[in-house]
Design a protein around this motif. Structure first.
Motif, PDB file in Angstrom:
ATOM      1  N   ALA A 268       0.936  -1.153  -0.055  1.00 25.13           N
ATOM      2  CA  ALA A 268      -0.134  -0.158   0.059  1.00 25.13           C
ATOM      3  C   ALA A 268       0.922   1.174   0.043  1.00 25.13           C
ATOM      4  CB  ALA A 268      -0.994  -0.051   1.124  1.00 25.13           C
ATOM      5  N   GLN A 269       1.896   1.418   1.003  1.00 26.23           N
ATOM      6  CA  GLN A 269       2.778   2.283   0.730  1.00 26.23           C
ATOM      7  C   GLN A 269       3.755   2.582  -0.459  1.00 26.23           C
ATOM      8  OE1 GLN A 269       5.809   2.383   4.059  1.00 26.23           O
ATOM      9  NE2 GLN A 269       5.827   4.621   3.982  1.00 26.23           N
ATOM     10  N   ARG A 270       4.021   1.386  -0.771  1.00 28.11           N
ATOM     11  CA  ARG A 270       5.205   1.456  -2.044  1.00 28.11           C
ATOM     12  C   ARG A 270       4.499   1.678  -3.332  1.00 28.11           C
ATOM     13  NH1 ARG A 270      10.229  -0.948  -3.679  1.00 28.11           N
ATOM     14  NH2 ARG A 270      10.552  -0.846  -1.318  1.00 28.11           N
ATOM     15  N   ALA A 271       3.414   1.069  -3.654  1.00 29.03           N
ATOM     16  CA  ALA A 271       2.726   1.258  -5.188  1.00 29.03           C
ATOM     17  C   ALA A 271       1.116   1.462  -5.324  1.00 29.03           C
ATOM     18  CB  ALA A 271       2.874  -0.214  -5.322  1.00 29.03           C
ATOM     19  N   ALA A 272       0.260   1.861  -4.093  1.00 28.89           N
ATOM     20  CA  ALA A 272      -1.018   2.327  -4.280  1.00 28.89           C
ATOM     21  C   ALA A 272      -0.943   3.763  -4.628  1.00 28.89           C
ATOM     22  CB  ALA A 272      -1.698   1.853  -3.076  1.00 28.89           C
ATOM     23  N   LEU A 273      -1.806   4.233  -5.311  1.00 28.54           N
ATOM     24  CA  LEU A 273      -1.995   5.608  -5.724  1.00 28.54           C
ATOM     25  C   LEU A 273      -3.195   6.201  -4.644  1.00 28.54           C
ATOM     26  CD1 LEU A 273      -2.450   5.176  -9.563  1.00 28.54           C
ATOM     27  CD2 LEU A 273      -0.398   5.228  -8.218  1.00 28.54           C
ATOM     28  N   ASP A 274      -2.990   7.234  -4.430  1.00 23.24           N
ATOM     29  CA  ASP A 274      -3.654   8.413  -3.718  1.00 23.24           C
ATOM     30  C   ASP A 274      -4.635   8.667  -4.755  1.00 23.24           C
ATOM     31  OD1 ASP A 274      -5.133  10.393  -2.600  1.00 23.24           O
ATOM     32  OD2 ASP A 274      -3.336  11.120  -1.607  1.00 23.24           O
ATOM     33  N   PRO A 275      -6.207   8.617  -4.562  1.00 25.23           N
ATOM     34  CA  PRO A 275      -7.206   9.183  -5.506  1.00 25.23           C
ATOM     35  C   PRO A 275      -6.876  10.512  -5.885  1.00 25.23           C
ATOM     36  CG  PRO A 275      -8.079   7.543  -4.053  1.00 25.23           C
ATOM     37  CD  PRO A 275      -6.737   7.879  -3.643  1.00 25.23           C
TER      38      PRO A 275
ATOM     39  N   ASN B 145      -5.570   0.963 -15.003  1.00 26.25           N
ATOM     40  CA  ASN B 145      -5.755  -0.010 -13.610  1.00 26.25           C
ATOM     41  C   ASN B 145      -4.515   0.107 -12.858  1.00 26.25           C
ATOM     42  OD1 ASN B 145      -4.994  -3.159 -12.534  1.00 26.25           O
ATOM     43  ND2 ASN B 145      -7.318  -2.963 -12.920  1.00 26.25           N
ATOM     44  N   GLY B 146      -4.732   0.238 -11.672  1.00 21.10           N
ATOM     45  CA  GLY B 146      -3.673  -0.043 -10.584  1.00 21.10           C
ATOM     46  C   GLY B 146      -4.156  -0.390  -9.231  1.00 21.10           C
ATOM     47  N   TYR B 147      -3.313  -0.087  -8.029  1.00 18.07           N
ATOM     48  CA  TYR B 147      -3.342  -0.506  -6.862  1.00 18.07           C
ATOM     49  C   TYR B 147      -4.070   1.038  -6.228  1.00 18.07           C
ATOM     50  CZ  TYR B 147      -1.648  -4.845  -7.844  1.00 18.07           C
ATOM     51  OH  TYR B 147      -1.573  -6.057  -8.404  1.00 18.07           O
ATOM     52  N   GLU B 148      -4.944   1.209  -5.294  1.00 15.81           N
ATOM     53  CA  GLU B 148      -5.486   2.405  -4.852  1.00 15.81           C
ATOM     54  C   GLU B 148      -5.764   2.237  -3.337  1.00 15.81           C
ATOM     55  OE1 GLU B 148      -8.255   4.926  -7.380  1.00 15.81           O
ATOM     56  OE2 GLU B 148      -9.631   3.872  -5.867  1.00 15.81           O
ATOM     57  N   LEU B 149      -5.447   3.564  -2.698  1.00 17.61           N
ATOM     58  CA  LEU B 149      -5.560   3.720  -1.292  1.00 17.61           C
ATOM     59  C   LEU B 149      -7.074   4.190  -1.256  1.00 17.61           C
ATOM     60  CD1 LEU B 149      -2.418   5.754  -0.438  1.00 17.61           C
ATOM     61  CD2 LEU B 149      -2.901   3.402   0.048  1.00 17.61           C
ATOM     62  N   ASP B 150      -7.378   3.886  -0.052  1.00 23.60           N
ATOM     63  CA  ASP B 150      -8.826   4.566   0.468  1.00 23.60           C
ATOM     64  C   ASP B 150      -8.812   5.023   2.070  1.00 23.60           C
ATOM     65  OD1 ASP B 150     -11.800   4.279   1.461  1.00 23.60           O
ATOM     66  OD2 ASP B 150     -12.316   3.577  -0.406  1.00 23.60           O
ATOM     67  N   GLU B 151      -9.271   6.438   2.172  1.00 20.54           N
ATOM     68  CA  GLU B 151      -9.128   6.915   3.178  1.00 20.54           C
ATOM     69  C   GLU B 151      -9.891   6.167   4.471  1.00 20.54           C
ATOM     70  OE1 GLU B 151     -10.560  10.577   3.290  1.00 20.54           O
ATOM     71  OE2 GLU B 151     -12.618  10.005   2.099  1.00 20.54           O
TER      72      GLU B 151
ATOM     73  N   PHE C 196      -7.093  -1.224  -2.338  1.00 21.28           N
ATOM     74  CA  PHE C 196      -7.761  -2.051  -3.628  1.00 21.28           C
ATOM     75  C   PHE C 196      -7.457  -1.721  -4.887  1.00 21.28           C
ATOM     76  CE2 PHE C 196     -11.026  -0.309  -0.366  1.00 21.28           C
ATOM     77  CZ  PHE C 196     -11.495  -1.525   0.193  1.00 21.28           C
ATOM     78  N   GLN C 197      -7.461  -3.016  -5.791  1.00 20.88           N
ATOM     79  CA  GLN C 197      -7.405  -3.016  -7.030  1.00 20.88           C
ATOM     80  C   GLN C 197      -8.428  -2.078  -8.064  1.00 20.88           C
ATOM     81  OE1 GLN C 197      -5.911  -6.453  -8.883  1.00 20.88           O
ATOM     82  NE2 GLN C 197      -5.399  -5.435 -11.111  1.00 20.88           N
TER      83      GLN C 197
END
Length: 358
Positions: free
Chosen positions: A92-99, A121-127, A134-135
């Protein structure tokens, strides 16, 4: 941050027999994984470089195909590659995108500059779910705005909305699970990776009016009828919809031979006909015309081949309603490790075996 639920089909769009004709491309581009990056900053720099490279490719593709190119679909997790055993919180820290982060902002600039709808398509953070990701398949419109956000519902090793279903629905509502965006180039819906193998995903999107399935994938590149290639044809035929399926042009940096996930991006029309397909390597060959006039005409003509309006969902509803295989709400965000998903599947198999189902 709100997952985009998609616009409800308008009265005008559902009553007209016309519709746009435009060109789409399943852009087959390389994926350079960030797993071996020495730190998060280096991983983010690699992602920025990937976006710049993809931006150049989209611009050149647009110059080649002309202004009729309105839709670009990118491969699965094209900016980062996939995790190789990293803990959920680390990935999550390394590869997930902030919306609301710079990666989406830059992708929005590309969609705006090229006047295209761009699916990434990618990995995504959610507050609401810190420490997890989430992918997501996200569509940006020609103004650079997000018009569709779909979170993958079926995954072997990652948290999905189904794993935290009650809380997810309480935050975003049920319509966030199967969003469809009503746009000037048709009603768009996303299917992520192996979810093309789950007919219920495409069906639920078709129930909401989806006309073009945007399929971001990273899969075995093969001329054979692999499971995913069979499924792409089936999803197009049974739902009377286009499938724009983009595969990676090689997976670099994870130790596997890069061509293990390379080639075969394709566009399939609502009759199940493959209109264009790429071989291996980075390519824009998988481009074709999307004719919504023909699609809508076929969907509204009484015939044996018109399967979507022939569906008798009442026959199946009770079986679904009273049956549970893989259970929902099994993940505690911040505490769950990847082994949890193996354990849950094993328990599901055992339960179904004891019940005589499998």
């Amino acid at each position: 941050m709100q997952p985009n639920r998609g616009a409800e089909p308008s009265e005008e769009s559902t009553s007209t027999t016309g519709g746009p004709v435009y060109r789409a491309v399943a852009l087959q581009t390389a994926c350079h994984a960030v797993n071996a990056a020495p730190d998060t900053r280096a991983a983010r720099d690699m992602m920025a470089a990937a976006i710049d490279r993809i931006g150049v490719q989209i611009a050149a593709t647009k110059r080649t195909l002309g202004p009729s190119l309105r839709l670009v679909v990118l491969p699965e997790y094209v900016l980062t590659g996939h995790p190789m055993g990293e803990p959920l919180s680390e990935w999550a820290q390394r590869a997930a995108l902030d919306p609301a982060g710079p990666e989406y902002a830059r992708l929005g600039e590309i969609s705006r500059d090229q006047n295209v709808y761009l699916c990434v398509n990618g990995y995504e953070l959610d507050e609401h779910f810190p420490g997890a990701y989430f992918q997501a398949s996200v569509v940006l419109d020609p103004n650079g705005a997000v018009v569709l956000r779909y979170r993958r519902l079926n995954s072997m090793f990652a948290v999905t909305p189904h794993d935290v279903l009650d809380r997810y629905v309480s935050i975003y509502g049920e319509e966030a699970l199967f969003p469809v965006a009503d746009t000037e180039i048709g009603r768009l819906a996303a299917i992520a990776s192996e979810e093309i193998l789950f007919p219920e995903v495409a069906r639920c999107l078709a129930m909401r009016g989806a006309e073009v399935f945007l399929h971001s994938s990273s899969e075995v590149g093969s001329a054979l009828l692999s499971p995913k290639n069979v499924a792409k044809l089936a999803r197009a035929i049974e739902n009377g919809a286009y499938v724009v399926s983009a595969n990676t042009a090689g997976l670099f940096g994870i130790g596997l031979p890069p061509a293990s996930g390379d080639g075969g991006s394709k566009i399939i029309d609502h009759r199940g006909l493959v209109l264009a397909a790429a071989a291996q390597g980075e390519s824009m060959v998988a481009n074709a015309e999307i004719d919504l006039v023909a699609l809508r005409r076929a969907r509204r003509a009484p015939s044996m081949e018109n399967l979507l309006p022939r569906q008798r969902f009442e026959l199946y509803a009770s079986s679904y309603a009273k049956t549970s295989f893989y259970p929902p709400n099994t993940v505690t965000v911040g505490e769950t490790q990847r082994e949890h998903f193996y354990v849950t599947q094993r328990a599901t198999i055992q339960r179904l075996s004891e019940a005589g189902i499998i």
